[in-house]
Design a protein around this motif. Structure first.
Motif, PDB file in Angstrom:
ATOM      1  N   GLN A  41       9.944  -8.617  -9.927  1.00  0.00           N
ATOM      2  CA  GLN A  41       8.663  -8.966  -9.333  1.00  0.00           C
ATOM      3  C   GLN A  41       7.519  -8.836 -10.342  1.00  0.00           C
ATOM      4  O   GLN A  41       6.647  -9.702 -10.418  1.00  0.00           O
ATOM      5  N   CYS A  42       7.512  -7.754 -11.104  1.00  0.00           N
ATOM      6  CA  CYS A  42       6.463  -7.580 -12.108  1.00  0.00           C
ATOM      7  C   CYS A  42       6.441  -8.757 -13.085  1.00  0.00           C
ATOM      8  O   CYS A  42       5.379  -9.299 -13.405  1.00  0.00           O
ATOM      9  N   ARG A  44       7.671 -11.781 -12.644  1.00  0.00           N
ATOM     10  CA  ARG A  44       7.262 -13.009 -11.960  1.00  0.00           C
ATOM     11  C   ARG A  44       5.757 -13.015 -11.673  1.00  0.00           C
ATOM     12  O   ARG A  44       5.165 -14.093 -11.535  1.00  0.00           O
ATOM     13  N   SER A  45       5.175 -11.836 -11.573  1.00  0.00           N
ATOM     14  CA  SER A  45       3.720 -11.725 -11.402  1.00  0.00           C
ATOM     15  C   SER A  45       2.991 -11.829 -12.735  1.00  0.00           C
ATOM     16  O   SER A  45       1.796 -11.553 -12.819  1.00  0.00           O
ATOM     17  N   GLY A  79      12.230 -11.731   0.419  1.00  0.00           N
ATOM     18  CA  GLY A  79      12.056 -11.934  -1.010  1.00  0.00           C
ATOM     19  C   GLY A  79      13.316 -11.864  -1.854  1.00  0.00           C
ATOM     20  O   GLY A  79      14.278 -12.610  -1.670  1.00  0.00           O
ATOM     21  N   ILE A  80      13.298 -10.946  -2.822  1.00  0.00           N
ATOM     22  CA  ILE A  80      14.387 -10.819  -3.802  1.00  0.00           C
ATOM     23  C   ILE A  80      15.691 -10.412  -3.135  1.00  0.00           C
ATOM     24  O   ILE A  80      16.774 -10.847  -3.546  1.00  0.00           O
ATOM     25  N   GLN A 426      10.662  -4.633  -4.628  1.00  0.00           N
ATOM     26  CA  GLN A 426       9.787  -5.780  -4.832  1.00  0.00           C
ATOM     27  C   GLN A 426       8.344  -5.419  -4.486  1.00  0.00           C
ATOM     28  O   GLN A 426       7.406  -5.801  -5.198  1.00  0.00           O
ATOM     29  N   CYS A 430       4.939  -5.299  -6.922  1.00  0.00           N
ATOM     30  CA  CYS A 430       3.624  -5.904  -6.680  1.00  0.00           C
ATOM     31  C   CYS A 430       2.509  -4.892  -6.923  1.00  0.00           C
ATOM     32  O   CYS A 430       1.447  -5.239  -7.451  1.00  0.00           O
ATOM     33  N   LEU A 454       2.837 -10.231  -2.571  1.00  0.00           N
ATOM     34  CA  LEU A 454       4.174 -10.113  -1.990  1.00  0.00           C
ATOM     35  C   LEU A 454       4.487 -11.321  -1.111  1.00  0.00           C
ATOM     36  O   LEU A 454       5.595 -11.878  -1.170  1.00  0.00           O
ATOM     37  N   PHE A 457       5.541 -14.407  -2.880  1.00  0.00           N
ATOM     38  CA  PHE A 457       6.930 -14.403  -3.345  1.00  0.00           C
ATOM     39  C   PHE A 457       7.917 -14.144  -2.209  1.00  0.00           C
ATOM     40  O   PHE A 457       8.976 -13.562  -2.393  1.00  0.00           O
ATOM     41  N   GLY A 459       7.985 -12.286   0.476  1.00  0.00           N
ATOM     42  CA  GLY A 459       8.251 -10.968   1.023  1.00  0.00           C
ATOM     43  C   GLY A 459       7.759 -10.843   2.452  1.00  0.00           C
ATOM     44  O   GLY A 459       6.863 -11.570   2.890  1.00  0.00           O
TER      45      GLY A 459
END
Length: 608
Positions: A41-42, A44-45, A79-80, A426, A430, A454, A457, A459
């Motif tokens: 997540q980090c 992708r952010s 999400g993930i 996840q 964020c 979140l 993505f 979540g």
């Protein structure tokens, strides 16, 4: 003199070339289910992220711990976690008999799960993965951290703005100065009615899962007799159908997961045994007992064709880590208690408004230690996990997941499940990405911005099992419900209680009025003037939107009539006198009033 100086300079040069300093925005320590999700997540952010894992695999207990039959959160593919589930189903979909139903219990081979997670990380920019990389020390560096790691025999230093402890044991947080609690909390300490009157120093058992393969009826795969083997250790298995027990843990490719409560695979654990100075010896003893169990199955049970595989790469064929349910819980800025699960809307704090994850796992209760009471949980609802549970109370810019999550003992009995932890990771990612992106600290978190990321993505904030990600109004429903305007409904189903949104049911004034009054300062004037009836109508909502947005009523009604079916895709007729459905209320309120934009603090209180 000159000779000594030259020697000193050479040593300094050698040290300089030996140790590197690496800078990153976020450092995730531990490639557990939560750690892997947090790092993904980090990255992708779009913040620079490093994930450090001492072992060769990602996934933690899901893979390296062989906890590869997963039933929790299968109705909440957030999400993930939902992405991982989809990849597993895709991999096995052509295998005869494999259940690819969207919400089926997830079953996979540990190696396959680890490989899929590795592939997920390989396809993400901004993420550097360091497997087989132990960490050594952590210390503060301004508002950030310095962590030393051992990479290919070389000691390096990583400087990071934010660190996430996803180790499962909370070792990083402990070294950084975090405070913890262990065992059963007392009722007076937590306010939980189901808590014992006095604290009990008992933690849940660890289980050392094993993966056995059926090599065929004619095969003899009997292990050498393990050190200290005593068949009496497994006396409770006498008279049981051992073949049926083994086959109950079937996973793909003629493999079987052993995860029993019987002696020989589950073990009494304590903070003392799990302390880093005692952990290695404790784990060694557990592994020998599990090998003894397998030897017992092969010799006494006649299952000599069932044995370990080489997929873990360990000398004894067992998973490298145990399935740990509990160790120590960090003191976070928020501590999640049972009432946050059973009665989230009836508390003075509104922690559901700060959610960064969802879970629905039934509480586990595994105690070889007879002092551990069996708690009489009512049907257990799906729930939201508050943001403040991952933020340490006394240590800035260090987040915790896994067993160090800030909950009570009775709550941790559900949140420890790897599938719940992947969802939580996840959310923690964020939080870390927010701090890194805005160059701030965990003292200055904006809950709504974190939640918005979140949702971007895929979540979940609220655990609505009847509003899937594919629903066109998923985000509107999540955002409006996160304000408390619309509340989830717990529907008891045996020992569980899924939480439903009930999109087609009608909105009552009694339900929405308290939150509307709280969020909008002029709402009391409108309610006193309009005096809406029991059911909140289309006309009521348009009138309120007109009041708050200062839109001319006729213009708003005309615009709405044109957009009702074409834009919003509502199926019921546009009728000012008709009661609103919850879906209609969520979509229109989110569009025109945007209550989600109101800032809340870590307790869920509105911030002016």
């Amino acid at each position: 003199m000159l000779k000594n100086l030259l020697i000193t300079l050479l040593c300094l040069c050698a040290i300089h070339t030996y140790a590197d300093t690496i800078k990153t925005d976020v450092l995730v320590i531990g490639g557990s289910a939560s750690g892997t999700a947090a790092a993904l997540q980090c990255a992708r952010s779009k913040v620079k992220t490093i994930l450090v894992e001492p072992g060769p695999w990602l996934g933690g207990e899901l893979t390296s711990g062989a906890m590869c039959v997963v039933d929790a959160n299968r109705n909440l593919p957030s999400g993930i976690w939902g992405e991982f589930r989809k990849h597993i189903r895709e991999f096995y979909k052509k295998m005869p008999g494999y259940d690819t139903t969207v919400n089926a219990v997830l079953k996979f081979e540990p190696y396959t799960g680890a490989a899929i997670l590795k592939k997920m990380t390989d396809t993400v920019k901004n993420l550097t993965l360091k497997l087989n990389t132990p960490w050594k020390t952590i210390k503060k560096n301004g508002t950030g951290w310095e962590v030393t790691i051992v990479e290919k025999g070389k000691t390096n230093t990583i400087k990071a703005q934010i660190v996430i402890d996803a180790t499962g044991t909370g070792d990083i947080a402990a070294l950084a100065g975090a405070k913890f609690s262990t065992g059963f909390d007392s009722r007076s300490n937590t306010g939980e009615k189901l808590a014992p009157e006095e604290a009990i120093p008992v933690t849940q058992d660890i289980t050392w899962c094993a993966i056995l393969k059926d090599y065929g009826k004619g095969a003899d795969k009997t292990l050498p007799q393990p050190e200290g083997y005593d068949p009496e250790n497994y006396a409770s298995l006498k008279g049981k159908d051992l073949l049926k027990m083994v086959q109950g843990g079937r996973i793909p490719n003629d493999k079987f997961m052993l995860k029993w409560s019987d002696p020989g695979i589950s073990f009494k654990s304590s903070p003392e045994q799990l302390d880093p100075k005692n952990r290695e010896q404790f784990y060694k003893e557990c592994r020998l007992r599990v090998l003894g169990l397998i030897y017992y199955l092969q010799t006494v049970g006649g299952l000599k064709n069932f044995s370990t595989t080489d997929e873990f790469g360990t000398p004894d064929g067992l998973p490298p880590i145990p399935y740990m349910r509990e160790y120590r819980r960090a003191n976070g800025k928020i501590r999640m208690v049972l009432d946050d699960i059973f009665t989230p809307y009836d508390r003075s704090s509104k922690l559901y408004r700060t959610s960064i994850a969802v879970g629905d796992a039934s509480p586990g209760q595994h105690y070889v230690d007879k002092r551990g009471p069996q708690t009489a949980y009512p049907p257990f609802p799906a729930y939201s996990i508050p943001l403040g549970t991952v933020v340490l109370k006394d240590v800035d810019n260090l987040l915790v997941t896994e067993k160090a999550l800030s909950t009570t003992h009775l709550v941790s009995a559900s949140t420890f499940y790897p599938s719940v932890q992947m969802v939580l990771g996840q959310g923690a990612g964020c939080v870390a990405a927010y701090c890194a992106f805005f160059k701030t600290t965990t003292k200055n978190l904006n809950v709504r911005v974190v939640q918005g990321e979140l949702l971007d993505f895929k979540g979940y904030l609220l655990p609505f099992s009847d509003v899937p990600l594919t629903d066109p109004n998923f985000r509107a429903i999540q955002q409006v419900s996160a304000t408390g305007m619309l509340k989830g409904v717990q529907k008891v189903n045996g020992k569980t209680a899924p939480v439903l949104f009930n999109a087609d049911s009608l909105v009552t004034t009694a339900e929405v009025e308290p939150a509307i009054r709280e969020i909008y300062t002029r709402a009391f004037l409108w309610f006193n003037k309009e005096k809406p009836g029991t059911q909140f109508t289309v006309g009521n909502l348009l009138s309120f939107i007109s009041e708050i947005t200062l839109t001319e009523p006729k213009v708003l009604r005309s615009t709405m009539e044109k957009q009702w079916k074409e834009t919003f895709k509502f199926t019921l007729p546009y009728d000012m006198n008709r009661p609103l459905t919850r879906r209609e209320f969520a979509v229109l309120t989110n569009k025109y009033l945007n209550p989600f934009a109101r800032t809340v603090d870590l307790t869920g209180k509105l911030v002016n």
